[in-house]
Design an enzyme around this catalytic site. Structure first.
Site, PDB file in Angstrom:
ATOM      1  CG  ASP A  10      -1.522   1.251   1.603  1.00 33.49           C
ATOM      2  OD1 ASP A  10      -2.186   1.802   0.711  1.00 33.49           O
ATOM      3  OD2 ASP A  10      -1.355   1.731   2.745  1.00 33.49           O
ATOM      4  CG  ASP A  12      -1.572   7.899   1.141  1.00 34.95           C
ATOM      5  OD1 ASP A  12      -0.508   8.513   1.005  1.00 34.95           O
ATOM      6  OD2 ASP A  12      -2.617   8.196   0.535  1.00 34.95           O
TER       7      ASP A  12
HETATM    8 MG   LIG Z   1      -2.835   3.088   3.594  1.00 32.83          MG
END
Ligand SMILES: [Mg+2]
Length: 262
Positions: A10, A12
């Protein structure tokens, strides 16, 4: 046989602080240490430009084996784009417009401490809905996030949408600080997994892995080995552990080889 492993991250909260660029120390570790052992891939909910901004511009295509923007609706393997679908082809124009109209009316009736611009962002495989508007400054994002924690603005908005459109095959996912994503069933981050071929293990690293979070489905998927992280520094720690375990496994296999041949 040594297992072929790919690490899928992922963006962020996992490789970068929310909305920020990747730190040089994290990037150095990924490409000078981890990439020697594993192929690397990223999957973000945001569009390709935002992922490029955060992970180092055009060179991302050389750095990562796979780049998945918009949960993998926008997909690149070795820098080449793979075929895709769209939300309008899946939901249909008429239902989609009813949905957008309802969102705009709902937002128009919302009273918040402040509002900015860009309330609905139309992406390839999803809508991103922001009650406060996406054109917030960093400070305003945090202010709204605090306000939302107290008043559950996004949660209540989603409840209203579910009530209004019970038959639309849509999933709602709260990610980030100011918005939520809406996409067809199954078009969460697990969508990107259909593109990944030729690995024994896909290790996924994400920070929003509990139910309702945008990493939940892919973290729980039978196709991945899930790693729950708290921040980029934690991702580095967990990669160090994974590399140590993999090395140990390989050494055991190597020790076992002469015996198998004998
Ligand atoms: Mg995230």
């Amino acid at each position: 046989m040594t297992k072929k492993i790919i690490c899928l991250f992922d963006v962020d909260g996992t490789l970068t602080d929310p909305r920020q660029a990747i730190k040089p120390s994290v990037e150095k570790f990924l490409f000078e240490t981890v990439k020697k052992e594993f192929d690397l891939a990223v999957v973000g909910g945001s569009d390709l430009n935002k992922i490029k901004e955060q992970l180092g511009g055009k060179s991302i295509f050389e750095k990562y084996k796979y780049i998945f923007a918009e949960n993998g609706l926008i997909a690149f393997r070795d820098g080449k784009q793979l075929p895709t679908e769209t939300i309008q082809s899946n939901i249909g124009e008429e239902a989609l417009q009813d949905f957008i109209n309802f969102c705009l009316k709902y937002i128009a009736d919302l009273h918040l401490p402040f509002k900015r611009g860009t309330f609905i962002e139309f992406r390839t495989g999803m809508l991103n809905v922001s009650p406060v508007g996406r054109n917030c400054t960093k400070e305003e994002r945090i202010q709204f996030y605090e306000y939302d924690r107290e008043h559950q603005i996004r949660q209540k908005f989603i409840q209203a949408l579910k009530k209004e459109f019970p038959d639309l095959p849509l999933t709602y996912s709260i990610g980030g600080q100011i918005s939520f994503d809406v996409f067809p069933f199954g078009w969460d981050k697990t969508y990107c997994l259909r593109h990944i071929i030729g690995y024994d293990e896909i290790h996924f690293f994400g920070d929003k892995t509990t139910e309702g979070g945008n990493d939940y489905e892919i973290y729980e998927s039978d196709l991945t080995v899930g790693h729950r992280v708290t921040c980029p520094e934690d991702t580095v720690n967990q990669l160090n552990i994974l590399m140590a375990l993999t090395r140990e496994r390989r050494e055991r296999e190597q020790l076992g080889l002469p015996m198998q041949q004998a």
